[in-house]
Motif scaffolding. Structure first.
Motif, PDB file in Angstrom:
ATOM      1  N   PHE A   1      24.774  48.851  48.226  1.00  0.00           N
ATOM      2  CA  PHE A   1      24.733  47.630  48.145  1.00  0.00           C
ATOM      3  C   PHE A   1      25.911  47.248  49.250  1.00  0.00           C
ATOM      4  CE2 PHE A   1      23.504  47.600  43.630  1.00  0.00           C
ATOM      5  CZ  PHE A   1      22.358  46.887  43.906  1.00  0.00           C
ATOM      6  N   ASN A   2      25.809  46.199  49.947  1.00  0.00           N
ATOM      7  CA  ASN A   2      26.810  45.691  51.041  1.00  0.00           C
ATOM      8  C   ASN A   2      27.541  44.515  50.176  1.00  0.00           C
ATOM      9  OD1 ASN A   2      25.203  43.817  51.598  1.00  0.00           O
ATOM     10  ND2 ASN A   2      24.917  44.664  53.740  1.00  0.00           N
ATOM     11  N   LEU A   3      28.441  43.799  50.728  1.00  0.00           N
ATOM     12  CA  LEU A   3      29.290  42.620  50.170  1.00  0.00           C
ATOM     13  C   LEU A   3      28.472  41.423  50.236  1.00  0.00           C
ATOM     14  CD1 LEU A   3      31.648  41.373  48.880  1.00  0.00           C
ATOM     15  CD2 LEU A   3      32.438  41.206  51.159  1.00  0.00           C
ATOM     16  N   LEU A   4      27.700  41.329  51.285  1.00  0.00           N
ATOM     17  CA  LEU A   4      26.766  40.323  51.472  1.00  0.00           C
ATOM     18  C   LEU A   4      25.719  40.106  50.683  1.00  0.00           C
ATOM     19  CD1 LEU A   4      26.258  37.642  53.161  1.00  0.00           C
ATOM     20  CD2 LEU A   4      25.001  39.241  54.990  1.00  0.00           C
ATOM     21  N   GLY A   5      25.151  41.550  50.459  1.00  0.00           N
ATOM     22  CA  GLY A   5      24.083  41.359  49.562  1.00  0.00           C
ATOM     23  C   GLY A   5      24.520  41.178  48.087  1.00  0.00           C
ATOM     24  N   ILE A   6      25.636  41.522  47.615  1.00  0.00           N
ATOM     25  CA  ILE A   6      26.114  41.295  46.361  1.00  0.00           C
ATOM     26  C   ILE A   6      26.349  39.766  46.368  1.00  0.00           C
ATOM     27  CG2 ILE A   6      28.015  41.625  44.636  1.00  0.00           C
ATOM     28  CD1 ILE A   6      28.169  44.605  45.902  1.00  0.00           C
ATOM     29  N   ILE A   7      26.761  39.312  47.348  1.00  0.00           N
ATOM     30  CA  ILE A   7      27.044  37.621  47.082  1.00  0.00           C
ATOM     31  C   ILE A   7      25.869  37.033  47.144  1.00  0.00           C
ATOM     32  CG2 ILE A   7      27.987  35.906  48.504  1.00  0.00           C
ATOM     33  CD1 ILE A   7      30.250  37.662  49.574  1.00  0.00           C
ATOM     34  N   GLY A   8      24.919  37.337  47.741  1.00  0.00           N
ATOM     35  CA  GLY A   8      23.473  36.767  47.716  1.00  0.00           C
ATOM     36  C   GLY A   8      22.708  36.976  46.219  1.00  0.00           C
ATOM     37  N   MET A   9      23.148  38.104  45.781  1.00  0.00           N
ATOM     38  CA  MET A   9      22.364  38.113  44.347  1.00  0.00           C
ATOM     39  C   MET A   9      23.272  37.174  43.336  1.00  0.00           C
ATOM     40  SD  MET A   9      21.942  42.354  43.755  1.00  0.00           S
ATOM     41  CE  MET A   9      22.479  43.087  45.101  1.00  0.00           C
ATOM     42  N   LEU A  10      24.431  37.217  43.581  1.00  0.00           N
ATOM     43  CA  LEU A  10      25.126  36.275  42.658  1.00  0.00           C
ATOM     44  C   LEU A  10      24.978  34.809  42.833  1.00  0.00           C
ATOM     45  CD1 LEU A  10      28.806  37.965  42.776  1.00  0.00           C
ATOM     46  CD2 LEU A  10      27.063  38.236  40.815  1.00  0.00           C
ATOM     47  N   VAL A  11      24.463  34.608  43.899  1.00  0.00           N
ATOM     48  CA  VAL A  11      24.059  33.063  44.288  1.00  0.00           C
ATOM     49  C   VAL A  11      22.668  33.258  43.718  1.00  0.00           C
ATOM     50  CG1 VAL A  11      23.392  31.365  46.004  1.00  0.00           C
ATOM     51  CG2 VAL A  11      25.410  32.985  46.448  1.00  0.00           C
ATOM     52  N   ALA A  12      21.740  34.106  43.710  1.00  0.00           N
ATOM     53  CA  ALA A  12      20.513  33.705  43.292  1.00  0.00           C
ATOM     54  C   ALA A  12      20.753  33.723  41.759  1.00  0.00           C
ATOM     55  CB  ALA A  12      19.696  34.732  43.661  1.00  0.00           C
ATOM     56  N   ILE A  13      21.382  34.537  41.137  1.00  0.00           N
ATOM     57  CA  ILE A  13      21.562  34.529  39.811  1.00  0.00           C
ATOM     58  C   ILE A  13      22.039  33.238  39.129  1.00  0.00           C
ATOM     59  CG2 ILE A  13      22.739  35.690  37.815  1.00  0.00           C
ATOM     60  CD1 ILE A  13      22.382  38.261  39.437  1.00  0.00           C
ATOM     61  N   ALA A  14      23.178  32.664  39.914  1.00  0.00           N
ATOM     62  CA  ALA A  14      23.808  31.418  39.490  1.00  0.00           C
ATOM     63  C   ALA A  14      22.768  30.325  39.497  1.00  0.00           C
ATOM     64  CB  ALA A  14      24.752  31.305  40.319  1.00  0.00           C
ATOM     65  N   GLY A  15      22.039  30.288  40.667  1.00  0.00           N
ATOM     66  CA  GLY A  15      21.029  29.107  40.685  1.00  0.00           C
ATOM     67  C   GLY A  15      20.009  29.334  39.602  1.00  0.00           C
ATOM     68  N   VAL A  16      19.617  30.492  39.164  1.00  0.00           N
ATOM     69  CA  VAL A  16      18.451  30.288  38.193  1.00  0.00           C
ATOM     70  C   VAL A  16      19.349  29.937  36.619  1.00  0.00           C
ATOM     71  CG1 VAL A  16      17.218  32.029  36.815  1.00  0.00           C
ATOM     72  CG2 VAL A  16      17.072  32.197  39.192  1.00  0.00           C
ATOM     73  N   VAL A  17      20.664  30.328  36.649  1.00  0.00           N
ATOM     74  CA  VAL A  17      21.174  29.850  35.583  1.00  0.00           C
ATOM     75  C   VAL A  17      21.315  28.447  35.383  1.00  0.00           C
ATOM     76  CG1 VAL A  17      23.334  30.268  34.190  1.00  0.00           C
ATOM     77  CG2 VAL A  17      22.489  32.160  35.280  1.00  0.00           C
ATOM     78  N   PHE A  18      21.662  27.708  36.318  1.00  0.00           N
ATOM     79  CA  PHE A  18      21.673  26.415  36.410  1.00  0.00           C
ATOM     80  C   PHE A  18      20.487  25.548  36.018  1.00  0.00           C
ATOM     81  CE2 PHE A  18      25.494  26.918  39.450  1.00  0.00           C
ATOM     82  CZ  PHE A  18      26.400  26.452  38.474  1.00  0.00           C
ATOM     83  N   VAL A  19      19.239  26.235  36.587  1.00  0.00           N
ATOM     84  CA  VAL A  19      18.204  25.746  36.333  1.00  0.00           C
ATOM     85  C   VAL A  19      17.534  25.860  35.037  1.00  0.00           C
ATOM     86  CG1 VAL A  19      15.568  25.581  36.961  1.00  0.00           C
ATOM     87  CG2 VAL A  19      17.437  25.754  38.783  1.00  0.00           C
ATOM     88  N   VAL A  20      17.818  26.870  34.488  1.00  0.00           N
ATOM     89  CA  VAL A  20      17.280  27.456  33.039  1.00  0.00           C
ATOM     90  C   VAL A  20      18.137  26.461  31.897  1.00  0.00           C
ATOM     91  CG1 VAL A  20      17.066  29.114  31.496  1.00  0.00           C
ATOM     92  CG2 VAL A  20      16.190  29.497  33.905  1.00  0.00           C
ATOM     93  N   LYS A  21      19.238  26.395  32.211  1.00  0.00           N
ATOM     94  CA  LYS A  21      20.134  26.000  31.332  1.00  0.00           C
ATOM     95  C   LYS A  21      20.092  24.548  31.253  1.00  0.00           C
ATOM     96  CE  LYS A  21      24.194  27.510  29.852  1.00  0.00           C
ATOM     97  NZ  LYS A  21      25.623  27.833  29.794  1.00  0.00           N
ATOM     98  N   LYS A  22      19.986  23.796  32.300  1.00  0.00           N
ATOM     99  CA  LYS A  22      19.732  22.194  32.282  1.00  0.00           C
ATOM    100  C   LYS A  22      20.652  21.620  31.273  1.00  0.00           C
ATOM    101  CE  LYS A  22      14.903  21.496  33.298  1.00  0.00           C
ATOM    102  NZ  LYS A  22      14.224  20.733  33.458  1.00  0.00           N
TER     103      LYS A  22
END
Length: 63
Positions: free
Chosen positions: A42-63
């Motif tokens: 993994f590189n740093l940009l990939g890890i940041i992208g994964m965290l952004v994707a996970i955070a987005g899904v958490v925001f949508v699912v939790k509502k």
């Protein structure tokens, strides 16, 4: 075929937005599987992208 039937079953039982938001977890999941099975790095940009994707899904699912 099984994945499509699972998607339709989830959509029938839940809100479509929360179910389809789970599709954004495919790239992070694939990256983790490639790391576990093939030792890909993994590189740093990939890890940041994964965290952004996970955070987005958490925001949508939790509502």
């Amino acid at each position: 075929i099984g994945a499509i039937f699972l998607l339709f079953t989830l959509i029938r039982n839940s809100a479509a937005t929360s179910v389809t938001s789970l599709l954004y977890l495919t790239p992070p999941t694939t990256a983790v599987m490639a790391w576990l099975m093939f030792g890909e790095a993994f590189n740093l940009l990939g890890i940041i992208g994964m965290l952004v994707a996970i955070a987005g899904v958490v925001f949508v699912v939790k509502k």
